[in-house]
Structures are given as structure tokens and as C-alpha cells.
Design a protein around this motif. Structure first.
Motif, PDB file in Angstrom:
ATOM      1  N   ALA A  29      -8.672  10.872   8.228  1.00 61.64           N
ATOM      2  CA  ALA A  29      -8.493   9.716   9.116  1.00 61.64           C
ATOM      3  C   ALA A  29      -7.433   8.765   8.554  1.00 61.64           C
ATOM      4  O   ALA A  29      -7.191   7.693   9.117  1.00 61.64           O
ATOM      5  N   CYS A  43     -14.860   8.928   4.882  1.00 60.12           N
ATOM      6  CA  CYS A  43     -15.929   7.917   4.964  1.00 60.12           C
ATOM      7  C   CYS A  43     -15.446   6.650   5.681  1.00 60.12           C
ATOM      8  O   CYS A  43     -16.190   5.686   5.791  1.00 60.12           O
ATOM      9  N   THR A  88     -12.897   4.202   5.083  1.00 66.57           N
ATOM     10  CA  THR A  88     -12.652   2.930   4.397  1.00 66.57           C
ATOM     11  C   THR A  88     -11.743   2.108   5.307  1.00 66.57           C
ATOM     12  O   THR A  88     -11.397   2.555   6.416  1.00 66.57           O
ATOM     13  N   VAL A  99     -18.465  11.241   5.777  1.00 66.85           N
ATOM     14  CA  VAL A  99     -19.138  11.366   4.479  1.00 66.85           C
ATOM     15  C   VAL A  99     -18.172  10.885   3.397  1.00 66.85           C
ATOM     16  O   VAL A  99     -16.968  11.099   3.473  1.00 66.85           O
ATOM     17  N   ILE A 124     -16.677  11.276  -0.252  1.00 63.14           N
ATOM     18  CA  ILE A 124     -16.520  12.463  -1.121  1.00 63.14           C
ATOM     19  C   ILE A 124     -17.280  12.319  -2.443  1.00 63.14           C
ATOM     20  O   ILE A 124     -17.414  13.284  -3.190  1.00 63.14           O
ATOM     21  N   ALA A 173      -8.399  12.616   0.399  1.00 66.35           N
ATOM     22  CA  ALA A 173      -9.184  11.376   0.330  1.00 66.35           C
ATOM     23  C   ALA A 173      -8.917  10.650  -0.975  1.00 66.35           C
ATOM     24  O   ALA A 173      -9.054  11.219  -2.058  1.00 66.35           O
ATOM     25  N   ALA A 174      -8.536   9.400  -0.858  1.00 62.07           N
ATOM     26  CA  ALA A 174      -8.244   8.614  -2.057  1.00 62.07           C
ATOM     27  C   ALA A 174      -8.089   7.156  -1.669  1.00 62.07           C
ATOM     28  O   ALA A 174      -7.835   6.822  -0.515  1.00 62.07           O
ATOM     29  N   SER A 208      -5.370   4.625  -2.057  1.00 61.73           N
ATOM     30  CA  SER A 208      -3.968   5.022  -2.219  1.00 61.73           C
ATOM     31  C   SER A 208      -2.980   3.877  -2.455  1.00 61.73           C
ATOM     32  O   SER A 208      -1.801   4.129  -2.665  1.00 61.73           O
ATOM     33  N   SER A 244      -1.706  15.333  -4.892  1.00 60.30           N
ATOM     34  CA  SER A 244      -1.426  14.331  -5.926  1.00 60.30           C
ATOM     35  C   SER A 244      -0.112  13.605  -5.602  1.00 60.30           C
ATOM     36  O   SER A 244       0.369  13.668  -4.476  1.00 60.30           O
ATOM     37  N   TYR A 299      -4.064   2.942 -10.043  1.00 54.12           N
ATOM     38  CA  TYR A 299      -3.984   4.002  -9.020  1.00 54.12           C
ATOM     39  C   TYR A 299      -3.429   5.287  -9.632  1.00 54.12           C
ATOM     40  O   TYR A 299      -4.044   6.353  -9.542  1.00 54.12           O
TER      41      TYR A 299
HETATM   42  P1  NAD Z   1      -4.501   6.549   3.123  1.00 53.65           P
HETATM   43  O1  NAD Z   1      -4.961   5.404   2.303  1.00 53.65           O
HETATM   44  O2  NAD Z   1      -3.692   6.311   4.353  1.00 53.65           O
HETATM   45  O3  NAD Z   1      -5.770   7.419   3.573  1.00 53.65           O
HETATM   46  C1  NAD Z   1      -6.822   7.717   2.716  1.00 53.65           C
HETATM   47  C2  NAD Z   1      -7.989   8.244   3.554  1.00 53.65           C
HETATM   48  O4  NAD Z   1      -9.042   8.615   2.653  1.00 53.65           O
HETATM   49  C3  NAD Z   1      -8.580   7.202   4.523  1.00 53.65           C
HETATM   50  O5  NAD Z   1      -8.818   7.799   5.777  1.00 53.65           O
HETATM   51  C4  NAD Z   1      -9.886   6.789   3.860  1.00 53.65           C
HETATM   52  O6  NAD Z   1     -10.896   6.406   4.789  1.00 53.65           O
HETATM   53  C5  NAD Z   1     -10.272   8.079   3.131  1.00 53.65           C
HETATM   54  N1  NAD Z   1     -11.141   7.825   1.974  1.00 53.65           N
HETATM   55  C6  NAD Z   1     -10.961   6.911   0.987  1.00 53.65           C
HETATM   56  N2  NAD Z   1     -11.968   6.961   0.113  1.00 53.65           N
HETATM   57  C7  NAD Z   1     -12.808   7.954   0.546  1.00 53.65           C
HETATM   58  C8  NAD Z   1     -14.025   8.490   0.057  1.00 53.65           C
HETATM   59  N3  NAD Z   1     -14.603   8.012  -1.051  1.00 53.65           N
HETATM   60  N4  NAD Z   1     -14.616   9.479   0.759  1.00 53.65           N
HETATM   61  C9  NAD Z   1     -14.055   9.959   1.908  1.00 53.65           C
HETATM   62  N5  NAD Z   1     -12.918   9.478   2.414  1.00 53.65           N
HETATM   63  C10 NAD Z   1     -12.283   8.494   1.737  1.00 53.65           C
HETATM   64  O7  NAD Z   1      -3.733   7.504   2.110  1.00 53.65           O
HETATM   65  P2  NAD Z   1      -2.412   8.393   2.330  1.00 53.65           P
HETATM   66  O8  NAD Z   1      -1.219   7.556   2.133  1.00 53.65           O
HETATM   67  O9  NAD Z   1      -2.570   9.202   3.547  1.00 53.65           O
HETATM   68  O10 NAD Z   1      -2.534   9.354   1.062  1.00 53.65           O
HETATM   69  C11 NAD Z   1      -3.298  10.546   1.135  1.00 53.65           C
HETATM   70  C12 NAD Z   1      -3.234  11.258  -0.212  1.00 53.65           C
HETATM   71  O11 NAD Z   1      -1.895  11.575  -0.517  1.00 53.65           O
HETATM   72  C13 NAD Z   1      -3.760  10.421  -1.371  1.00 53.65           C
HETATM   73  O12 NAD Z   1      -4.494  11.278  -2.227  1.00 53.65           O
HETATM   74  C14 NAD Z   1      -2.498   9.918  -2.052  1.00 53.65           C
HETATM   75  O13 NAD Z   1      -2.737   9.729  -3.428  1.00 53.65           O
HETATM   76  C15 NAD Z   1      -1.540  11.058  -1.803  1.00 53.65           C
HETATM   77  N6  NAD Z   1      -0.104  10.712  -1.710  1.00 53.65           N
HETATM   78  C16 NAD Z   1       0.309   9.711  -0.867  1.00 53.65           C
HETATM   79  C17 NAD Z   1       1.664   9.471  -0.741  1.00 53.65           C
HETATM   80  C18 NAD Z   1       2.196   8.411   0.197  1.00 53.65           C
HETATM   81  O14 NAD Z   1       3.406   8.143   0.189  1.00 53.65           O
HETATM   82  N7  NAD Z   1       1.366   7.804   1.038  1.00 53.65           N
HETATM   83  C19 NAD Z   1       2.599  10.230  -1.481  1.00 53.65           C
HETATM   84  C20 NAD Z   1       2.124  11.221  -2.341  1.00 53.65           C
HETATM   85  C21 NAD Z   1       0.773  11.464  -2.436  1.00 53.65           C
END
Ligand code: NAD
Ligand code: DAU
Length: 341
Positions: free
Chosen positions: A11, A36, A38, A60, A62, A84-85, A87, A126, A155
Motif C-alpha cells: 500500500a 499494516c 501506517t 497485518v 510484518i 514493508a518498511a 522509509s 534494500s 533509517y
Molecule cells: P513507503 O513508506 O511509501 O511505503 C512503506 C509501506 O510499508 C507502507 O504501505 C506502510 O504502511 C507499510 N508498512 C510500514 N511498516 C509496516 C509494518 N510493520 N508491517 C506491514 N506494513 C508496513 O516506502 P517506499 O518508498 O515505497 O519504499 C519501499 C521499500 O523500498 C522500503 O523498504 C525502502 O527502504 C525501499 N527503497 C525505497 C526507495 C525510495 O526511493 N523510496 C529507494 C530504494 C529502496
């Protein structure tokens, strides 16, 4: 071949794009999204696929071992892709604990479920931030997969911790893992706390554009669909135990991105406001993607000039999506973070 893939964090920004990508490219795959919800999770991102019979959404956390194990028992996934992270670097400086919990303990829970129920592939999404940063005056230096981990923020430290755990589970418990480390993504469904969507949203609302420090920090931008394509290739052709760097050699200074956005939207540069710098602010990220290119044939398809135009157009066409965020709970966070800068 049909298969079931659990996509965690679907999501969110990249996970949401990945869910759309998979359902379009593999109409016979079953995609189970675990999130979940957030502040960063948004069901509006998944609205277009909620009626798809090959898609299931499960709310849920993670880190919730009992429910994650139950889900694995029900679904018998062939693969897990963990997006999921927590971020956002700025939030990790305010509150590191939740980053360690989700990013490290959540990863452990998923790896334990894979170990217990068996899996063909666990993929960890990652980041290039695990390598730390590069100096601005050494344009000859790039991050390769053998660059040592050297983190700057809570982070990135939590993401590096998760990577090490993934590698430990691969070596000790033979969980078939892969890891991708990608540079900064941009594109549709990007939460407007991150540089590009924040600047687009503020410019459209004629609000100041907060640039940290002098705006000379460099990021290596990749259109989100190219990241999705890279993960798809790694899942289907990548070698177990390997790490793959993902990036498109598209380095840009923050200030140049901000000016470009203003130009596209025909807004004045007087909206730019220089604010207090981020603590520990990484100077430059730059990925060497030679390995994924040579071994898996990956190359980015979208040039930045086209990708940024498409992205700005998406924010113009989908005002509802980001206005709901900007007008809601996120406002409190915004005031807290920028009120004091
Ligand atoms: P985001 O913050 O947009 O989305 C994170 C999603 O994880 C959200 O939908 C949130 O509800 C969900 N989440 C958070 N904690 C959770 C938990 N405990 N259980 C279940 N769901 C949970 O993040 P993003 O920018 O889409 O990044 C996604 C992944 O890619 C991350 O692991 C990030 O480290 C990695 N990443 C991001 C980028 C970037 O430029 N955005 C670049 C490289 C890697
Ligand atoms: O490199 C990959 C990483 O990219 C991912 O792992 C992270 O999850 C993702 O958030 C992103 O991290 P950054 O810190 O690079 O992204 P952010 O959009 O927060 O900031 C990009 C640059 O813009 C950075 O140098 C800080 C600056 N910035 C950011 C914001 C939010 C500003 O100048 N003003 C701002 O208001």
C-alpha cells in the motif's frame, strides 16, 4: 507457471507500483499484499486492483509473528518480496525505535516464516543508503555490490541490519534470498513527504519549497517502473544469495530538481526557501549498475526528462490522491518538522 507472491508494503509507494506491475504482467499469478497501513500506506493506491480475483489484501503488521505465520500456512507463497518498511530518513532522526522494529524485527519474522514453511525466493528490497555517501568532489566513485556498508541515519542503519540478517539466514538456514539496493525512486503514488512529490504539491499550492542546506546534495533518480522491472528480473533470473545494485546513472542536485519542477509548473523560483539542513545529511549517492546489466540484462527504460514529466502530470491528474494526504493527519507531522526549520 502460476505462482503466489506475497508483497509486503504494497500500500506504499514502490510496493503499490510493484503490485500494479505484477498483476498487469502476470495475469495468472496470485498476489497477496501484506500491509499494516501506517501513515504511509494508502488503500487508494490499491483501489484499481481490489476487485481483481488474483489479488488479496491482508492488513497485518510484518512484526506480528502469529498472523504472518497463519498467512503463510493459508497461502503457501512461492515468493516473498519485502517492501514493508519505515522509509523516511527525517522521521528516523525523530524516532529511531519504530525503524528498528519494522525494518529489522519485521524482516526477521518474514525470514522465520520462510524458514518454517519453505519458499522458492525471499527478496529483500534494500537501498543504496546502506553504503553511506560519496564526496561531491569524486565523481569517479560509485557504489558497487562490494562497497562496504557504512550507514549515516537510523533509517539506513536499520536497512543495513536487515540486509545482514537476510544474508545470515541464507548462509545459516539456507533460505533462498536475494537483495536489491536501489537508488532514489520517483513516480506515481509517491508520498508527499519525500523531495519530488513534496515540491510538486507545495508548488501547486503556492507554498514555500523547503530546500535543506544549500540544495547541493546529489541523488541518483530512477523511475519507479524501472525499479519494478529490476526486481521482477531478479525474482525470475537472479541467483540465490546475490546482491544486485539498481540505478540508472541519473545524478542530480536537489536544487536543480526543485527548479525543474517549478519550471514545468510555471511557478516562480521565489517559492524556494532554504531551511536548516538534515542532521548527518548524505552528500551524494551514485549506483554502479554494471552487475544487473551484465548478468540479467536490465537497463532503465525511462529517461529522467520523460519520467519527471509523466510524474508531474500524474500529480496534476490525481489531485485527490495527494490532497487527501496533505489535508489529513500528515499536516501535524508537517508542522512539527518544518515549523522549527
Ligand atoms: P513507503 O513508506 O511509501 O511505503 C512503506 C509501506 O510499508 C507502507 O504501505 C506502510 O504502511 C507499510 N508498512 C510500514 N511498516 C509496516 C509494518 N510493520 N508491517 C506491514 N506494513 C508496513 O516506502 P517506499 O518508498 O515505497 O519504499 C519501499 C521499500 O523500498 C522500503 O523498504 C525502502 O527502504 C525501499 N527503497 C525505497 C526507495 C525510495 O526511493 N523510496 C529507494 C530504494 C529502496
Ligand atoms: O536512496 C534511496 C532512498 O531514497 C530510500 O532508501 C529512502 O527510503 C527514500 O526516502 C530516499 O531517501 P532520501 O533521503 O534521499 O529522500 P528524500 O526525498 O527524503 O530527500 C531527497 C533529498 O532532498 C535529500 O538530499 C534531502 C532533500 N530534501 C528532502 C526533503 C523532504 C530537501 O531538501 N527538502 C525536503 O523537504
Amino acid at each position: 507457471m502460476s505462482m503466489t507472491i506475497i508483497v509486503t508494503g504494497g500500500a506504499g509507494f514502490i510496493g503499490g507500483n510493484f503490485v500494479h506491475y505484477l498483476l498487469k504482467k502476470y495475469p495468472d499469478y496470485r498476489i497477496v499484499c501484506v500491509d499494516c497501513l501506517t501513515y504511509a500506506g494508502n488503500m487508494e493506491t490499491l483501489a484499481p486492483v481490489m476487485q481483481n480475483s488474483n489479488f488479496r489484501f491482508v492488513k497485518v503488521d510484518i512484526t506480528d509473528r502469529e498472523n504472518i505465520f497463519k498467512l503463510f500456512e493459508e497461502e503457501h507463497p512461492n515468493m516473498v518480496v519485502n517492501f514493508a518498511a519505515e522509509s523516511h530518513v527525517d522521521r528516523s532522526i525523530e524516532n529511531p525505535g519504530v525503524f528498528l522494529n519494522t525494518n529489522i524485527m519485521g524482516t526477521q519474522t518474514l525470514l522465520d516464516a520462510c524458514r518454517k514453511f519453505g519458499i522458492d525466493r525471499y527478496h529483500q528490497v534494500s537501498t543504496d543508503e546502506v553504503y553511506g555517501d560519496l564526496p561531491l568532489d569524486r565523481p569517479d566513485l560509485f557504489f558497487t555490490e562490494t562497497t562496504s556498508l557504512h550507514t549515516s541515519s537510523p533509517y539506513s542503519a536499520s536497512k543495513a541490519g536487515a540486509d545482514l540478517l537476510v544474508q545470515a539466514y541464507n548462509r545459516t538456514f539456507k533460505v533462498p534470498t536475494t537483495i536489491s539496493r536501489c537508488s532514489n525512486n520517483y513516480g506515481p503514488y509517491h508520498f508527499p513527504e519525500k523531495l519530488i512529490p513534496l515540491m510538486i504539491a507545495n508548488a501547486l499550492n503556492d507554498k514555500p519549497l523547503p530546500v535543506y542546506g544549500e540544495g547541493i546534495n546529489v541523488r541518483d533518480w530512477l523511475y519507479v517502473e524501472d525499479h519494478c522491472a529490476a526486481i521482477d528480473l531478479i525474482l525470475h533470473k537472479g541467483l540465490v544469495g546475490e546482491v544486485y545494485n539498481v540505478g540508472g546513472h541519473n545524478e542530480m542536485r536537489n536544487i536543480d530538481i526543485v527548479k525543474l519542477i517549478l519550471k514545468h509548473l510555471d511557478k516562480p523560483e521565489s517559492l524556494i526557501t532554504y531551511v536548516k539542513d538534515r542532521a548527518g545529511h548524505d552528500m551524494r549517492y551514485a549506483i554502479d549498475p554494471t552487475k544487473i546489466h551484465n548478468e540479467l540484462g536490465w537497463l532503465p527504460a525511462t529517461k529522467f526528462a520523460d519520467g519527471i514529466q509523466k510524474t508531474i502530470q500524474w500529480y496534476l491528474d490525481n489531485r485527490g490522491w495527494w490532497e487527501h494526504i496533505v489535508n489529513g493527519e500528515y499536516q501535524n507531522y508537517y508542522t512539527k518538522m518544518y515549523g522549527k526549520k
